[in-house]
Design an enzyme around this catalytic site. Structure first.
Site, PDB file in Angstrom:
ATOM      1  N   GLU A  94       1.771   6.908   5.995  1.00 43.55           N
ATOM      2  CA  GLU A  94       1.964   5.769   5.400  1.00 43.55           C
ATOM      3  C   GLU A  94       1.359   5.375   3.980  1.00 43.55           C
ATOM      4  O   GLU A  94       2.101   4.630   3.151  1.00 43.55           O
ATOM      5  CB  GLU A  94       1.652   4.776   6.428  1.00 43.55           C
ATOM      6  CG  GLU A  94       2.417   4.670   7.771  1.00 43.55           C
ATOM      7  CD  GLU A  94       4.091   4.143   7.634  1.00 43.55           C
ATOM      8  OE1 GLU A  94       4.435   3.565   6.545  1.00 43.55           O
ATOM      9  OE2 GLU A  94       4.684   4.701   8.545  1.00 43.55           O
ATOM     10  N   GLU A 103       2.862  -0.828  -0.477  1.00 45.16           N
ATOM     11  CA  GLU A 103       3.994  -0.416  -0.569  1.00 45.16           C
ATOM     12  C   GLU A 103       4.527  -0.306  -1.940  1.00 45.16           C
ATOM     13  O   GLU A 103       4.723  -1.141  -2.926  1.00 45.16           O
ATOM     14  CB  GLU A 103       5.199  -1.141   0.259  1.00 45.16           C
ATOM     15  CG  GLU A 103       6.356  -0.489   0.396  1.00 45.16           C
ATOM     16  CD  GLU A 103       7.362  -1.418   1.202  1.00 45.16           C
ATOM     17  OE1 GLU A 103       8.409  -1.103   1.360  1.00 45.16           O
ATOM     18  OE2 GLU A 103       7.031  -2.375   1.793  1.00 45.16           O
TER      19      GLU A 103
END
Length: 232
Positions: A94, A103
């Site tokens: 991730e 992100e």
């Protein structure tokens, strides 16, 4: 007198042994498994320019872990190591070896589920992926904040600014969605489905294989078999 004391000590030892035999086996110490060497072998692969390189630390991980005593401690020592390996496999995937805090291009994406009235979105905030497991969506930020003790809906950026809170969101998500899966022996593949089910069933085979590779690598480092049912 000496014989009486010796007999009493023997009885204590016998009773202690009997009690221990009925107690559930305890897992390994998380701090003993997640050594400096293990943690650094992951974050050390992130480029020096990565924001996460100077954000994530082993100490912050351990500080956050203190609030989740069942993480990595259920079952045998091998069970503990498998759970820890699984957690770090997903974190590695991730965050790119702890490179990313937020992100990529997350601010341009809509992670507001307007149908969820229990945790309504703040129109001035964005609920994109942040932290070790890239927690996202208002319906995760809301309850995570309530559980941990920060304003998840009003200040989601806290996850990117406070490293202990950041790790706590990862633990919160893990303990609520993944822990029971890995500790019940369903296999690593089921944890992929719990974290990002869209990758399963051919959705993103490359991502699945990457997660599995990290997991098997970490299991090898920790000296434990990865078990069965690795993919989804």
């Amino acid at each position: 007198m000496a014989k009486s004391i010796a007999r009493a000590l023997l009885n204590v030892l016998i009773v202690s042994g009997l009690i221990a035999g009925f107690l559930p086996s305890s897992g390994a110490s998380v701090a003993d498994v997640v050594t400096d060497s293990f943690f650094n072998s992951i974050i050390g692969q992130a480029a020096a320019s990565c924001a996460g390189k100077s954000f994530y630390t082993r100490q912050a991980f351990l500080d956050a872990d203190g609030g989740y005593p069942e993480f990595g401690t259920v079952g045998s020592a091998d069970d503990s190591k498998r759970e820890i390996a699984a957690f770090f496999a997903h974190v590695t995937h991730e965050t790119g070896h702890f490179c990313y805090i937020e992100e990529i291009d997350g601010a341009s994406k809509d992670y507001c589920d307007e149908t969820n009235t229990q945790y309504p979105c703040n129109p001035n905030k964005k609920y994109y992926g942040r932290g070790p497991l890239q927690i996202s969506w208002n319906y995760n930020y809301g309850p995570a904040g309530q559980s941990i003790g920060f304003d998840g809906l009003g200040s989601p950026e806290t996850v990117a600014n406070d490293v202990v809170v950041s790790f706590k969101t990862a633990f919160w998500f893990w303990m609520n969605n993944v822990h029971s899966i890995i500790t019940s022996g369903q296999g690593f593949g089921a944890t992929i489905r719990a974290i990002n089910g869209g990758e399963c069933g051919g959705g993103n085979t490359g991502a699945v294989q990457a997660r599995v590779q990290y997991y098997t690598d970490y299991c090898k480092q920790l000296g434990v078999s990865p078990g069965d049912n690795l993919t989804c």
